[in-house]
Design an enzyme around this catalytic site. Structure first.
Site, mmCIF file in Angstrom:
data_model
loop_
_atom_site.group_PDB
_atom_site.id
_atom_site.type_symbol
_atom_site.label_atom_id
_atom_site.label_comp_id
_atom_site.label_asym_id
_atom_site.label_seq_id
_atom_site.Cartn_x
_atom_site.Cartn_y
_atom_site.Cartn_z
ATOM 1 N N GLY A 11 32.188 46.188 46.598
ATOM 2 C CA GLY A 11 32.360 46.411 48.029
ATOM 3 C C GLY A 11 32.375 47.894 48.321
ATOM 4 N N ALA A 34 48.168 59.480 35.864
ATOM 5 C CA ALA A 34 47.909 58.212 35.167
ATOM 6 C C ALA A 34 48.091 58.361 33.662
ATOM 7 C CB ALA A 34 46.495 57.733 35.472
ATOM 8 N N ARG A 46 26.419 44.834 49.074
ATOM 9 C CA ARG A 46 25.312 44.009 49.539
ATOM 10 C C ARG A 46 24.016 44.797 49.636
ATOM 11 N NH1 ARG A 46 27.639 40.317 54.161
ATOM 12 N NH2 ARG A 46 28.740 42.284 54.360
ATOM 13 N N GLY A 189 37.819 52.087 68.826
ATOM 14 C CA GLY A 189 37.703 51.689 67.431
ATOM 15 C C GLY A 189 39.004 51.173 66.823
ATOM 16 N N ASP A 203 46.469 38.344 61.140
ATOM 17 C CA ASP A 203 46.492 39.431 60.167
ATOM 18 C C ASP A 203 47.938 39.763 59.771
ATOM 19 O OD1 ASP A 203 45.173 41.952 58.904
ATOM 20 O OD2 ASP A 203 46.733 42.776 60.212
ATOM 21 N N LYS A 207 50.076 39.324 55.957
ATOM 22 C CA LYS A 207 50.924 40.319 55.300
ATOM 23 C C LYS A 207 52.352 39.806 55.151
ATOM 24 C CE LYS A 207 48.118 43.926 57.479
ATOM 25 N NZ LYS A 207 48.085 44.863 58.619
#
Lengths: 435, 435
Positions: A11, A34, A46, A189, A203, A207
């Site tokens: 993705g 890390a 895609r 937006g 949504d 959560k």
């Protein structure tokens, strides 16, 4: 030099490219934290041809993202495809079945299939991580699962949808109505062309179900979340709430109750009245904020950007760093086989104060009818406002706040009024968040 | 059944007994989350006879807490004795040198000796944990070190001392002066008999130095924290700030700056003006709140109780659970040998707006004298208030806010005025928190 953690990224939308930009910008620092190199080795999306503003040539491209789960040179797959089922779920299963760790930002998938994915992860001795699935960049999954790990959580609640919060706080600031602010939010937006999931509370419910499972160590139960959106909230409601000392926020709330000797789970997403003195009242705009109340920690508040490519990438990469460090906490805080089945709580006995708004025809006897229904249902009225008498024949707004009482009484009052010709629209009911 | 994590507890004051009460109340839950049994095996405190309201008979008692570090049946020592040096430090060193993990709530010790203790921990392959040393029950060490691990931190700042915040917000609410509110706070138990560490910013500086080291991966440098307390803040300052749209908060703030090709560390604890729209302005009472600004996460806020037995015990036990899970992140986010030496930043070039308050004799020419000094030092005045002319001969208060400019200009203006006979008290300078 330690072995790198090798990552496949599925993705490449805004979050996926955000992850790549984050690796480019902060690589040295995140590898130091890390304790080993972090290496994206494979990517899939895609449309290979699209210009995403990031350089992809260093990574192997796979048209079929499912292939990446099987690659021997991949240790962890990052799923940023989205959708509760379909290709995202197939990839998640394949990844975990191959014994590789999965990092995902996919709240719908975790809300619907989190338990089964956690089982698959445990059965294959690997990790399932989803910090980015809840409240974007706010490390609340970790905060709850690890930071507050010593506590019995009494309640968890918060502002879990930035779009709704943007609209409600814009309504508050401007005095404009829902439709106008939704359309503004779409232009800016902050809301999608089809805003249903955001404004109808779906949504936030995704959560909330995830947070509740972690907080209470129960099997995730998204279907049991009672959900009410914000599309029926009017400018007048926000005005009345303000006059009474409240703001209106879409609140996801979960707690547990002993009922019939069983621990039951209460999960609800609803527009609520929040006292102006409460920390959540100060949360405006497209922000998320989560409150956990622990029996030793007291009230903790986690606040930040609930969406956006940068914050979400920040949460995704925090999970990747955890994987690289070998951190292996259970996805829902306790081992999956110990997660308890918690039936949904009966809400009728829950005590609370409630805001009720009626839209009525302006004629004699209407107020008597409403207040009689309240009396007959044993609802005690704390305050009542009839909004400034409008022009003749126009609808009139009656808003009230009840004294504390059981939810079933309010429901009963609404049933008594349900056939009434005086009401010109369905009443709006909003709980008042208890401090 | 997995092996238990065996714990020795040194110090049985309010936090120590809080830890024992937490184990009693939440044992089953915390063991499920830890994935193994957690067992307190040994305790030590100064006075064995004192009634602490908790049952201690199940634990071995040691008069000499140092002995506990050497016990073969102990895996981790929890140090809740306090004090930057002395017995606490001796115990900490002994514990780490014996290869056992140390959990501590001791901010003074970590602020002064954190680097050397982290080295000892690394050299002996064990863990040093101090979540409870910063902001009590708020999991901000973990939030910063792990939750925000993917980010370059641009700034970290917050309200790090509950006592000061209690006093400042009480002054705001009541209009009373500092001395009165301090004495109230002492009566209510929010301030100690000797409140110096709290009101002079030392406690906040301890916490800030720890946060800065984690945020920027640098060697902790408590001595470099520039500290100004709240005892010179007057009711009149809070009133003027309010009139301008601000509240006054004691803010600990750290960031980094490139100066002369070197990354330098800025650390400061000072009373600041905070815009009422900023999330920290809503934080009142004995609460702590920390803001981290990351280059991808954006602004994250962590808020909660910064002190108290329950919240602090919650943080201590979160660290214990992490140990039991085998979580092994570096105390200051990167391996101790990679921590960078960062010299203190020169603050003269820092740009900002500033609040200045002068106490002057009420006679002609005073205002001209002050404004001339501002002009000569190149300080541009944004607004200026002379507080309502008082009775003849009494002092007059002149408060102003500057336009953005370098700190050295303000310092220069104060130097120009330093000999003036017009000033009846040292001026008060408070930076305005930049949004």
């Amino acid at each position: 030099m330690k072995e790198p953690l090798r990552i496949a990224l599925a993705g490449l939308g805004t979050v996926g490219t955000g992850v790549i930009r984050l690796f480019e910008a902060n690589r040295q620092m995140i590898e130091a934290r890390a304790g080993r190199p972090l290496k994206i080795v494979a990517v899939s999306a895609r449309d290979r041809g699209r210009d995403r503003g990031v350089e992809l040539s260093a990574y192997d491209w796979y048209d079929d993202m499912g292939e990446m789960a099987a690659l021997p040179q991949v240790d962890a797959v990052v799923e940023l495809v989205g959708g509760s089922d379909g290709p995202a779920l197939a990839l998640a299963r394949k990844t975990l079945e191959a014994g590789k760790a999965l990092v995902t930002a996919n709240k719908a998938m975790i809300a619907h299939h989190g338990l089964s994915l956690a089982k698959t992860a445990a059965a294959n001795g690997t990790s399932l991580k989803f910090e980015a699935a809840v409240a974007g960049g706010i490390p609340v999954v970790k905060g709850l699962r690890e930071g507050a790990a010593a506590n019995a959580i009494e309640r968890i609640y918060g502002i879990l949808n930035g779009t709704s919060n943007y609209i409600l706080s814009a309504m508050e600031e401007t005095g404009a109505d829902f439709a106008q602010m939704l359309s503004d939010a779409q232009e800016l937006g902050y809301a999608e062309a089809d805003p249903t999931f955001d404004i109808e509370g779906v949504d936030a419910a995704h959560k909330l179900a995830i947070l509740a499972a972690i907080a209470f160590g129960c099997r995730i139960d998204f279907d049991a979340v009672k959900t009410q959106g914000i599309s029926d909230v009017r400018a007048a409601d926000i005005r009345q709430a303000a006059a009474l000392g409240y703001v209106v926020r879409l609140i996801g709330m979960a707690d547990t109750e002993m009922q019939d000797d069983t621990c039951k789970l209460f999960q609800e997403v609803r527009p609520c009245l929040v006292a102006k003195s409460h920390p959540l009242a100060a949360v405006s705009g497209a922000t998320n904020a989560v409150v956990t109340e622990g029996n030793f920690s007291g009230r903790l508040l986690f606040q930040g950007a609930g969406a956006g490519d940068g914050p979400t990438a920040s949460a995704v990469v925090a999970d990747i760093i955890d994987l690289a460090r070998g951190e292996r906490s259970a996805p829902f805080s306790v081992p999956v086989e110990e997660l308890v089945e918690m039936p949904p709580a009966d809400t009728g006995d829950r005590l609370g104060r409630t805001y009720l708004r009626f839209t009525v025809t302006d004629r004699p006897g209407v107020m008597a009818e409403i207040t009689a229904a309240m009396r007959d249902a044993d609802v005690s009225i704390e305050s009542l406002i009839q909004e400034g008498r409008s022009r003749e024949g126009r609808d009139v707004l009656v808003a009230m706040v009840t004294h504390e009482g059981p939810e079933r009484s309010v429901e009963q009052a609404l049933r008594l009024l349900s056939g009434s010709e005086s009401l010109t629209a369905p009443p709006l009911v909003m709980p008042i968040l208890q401090d």
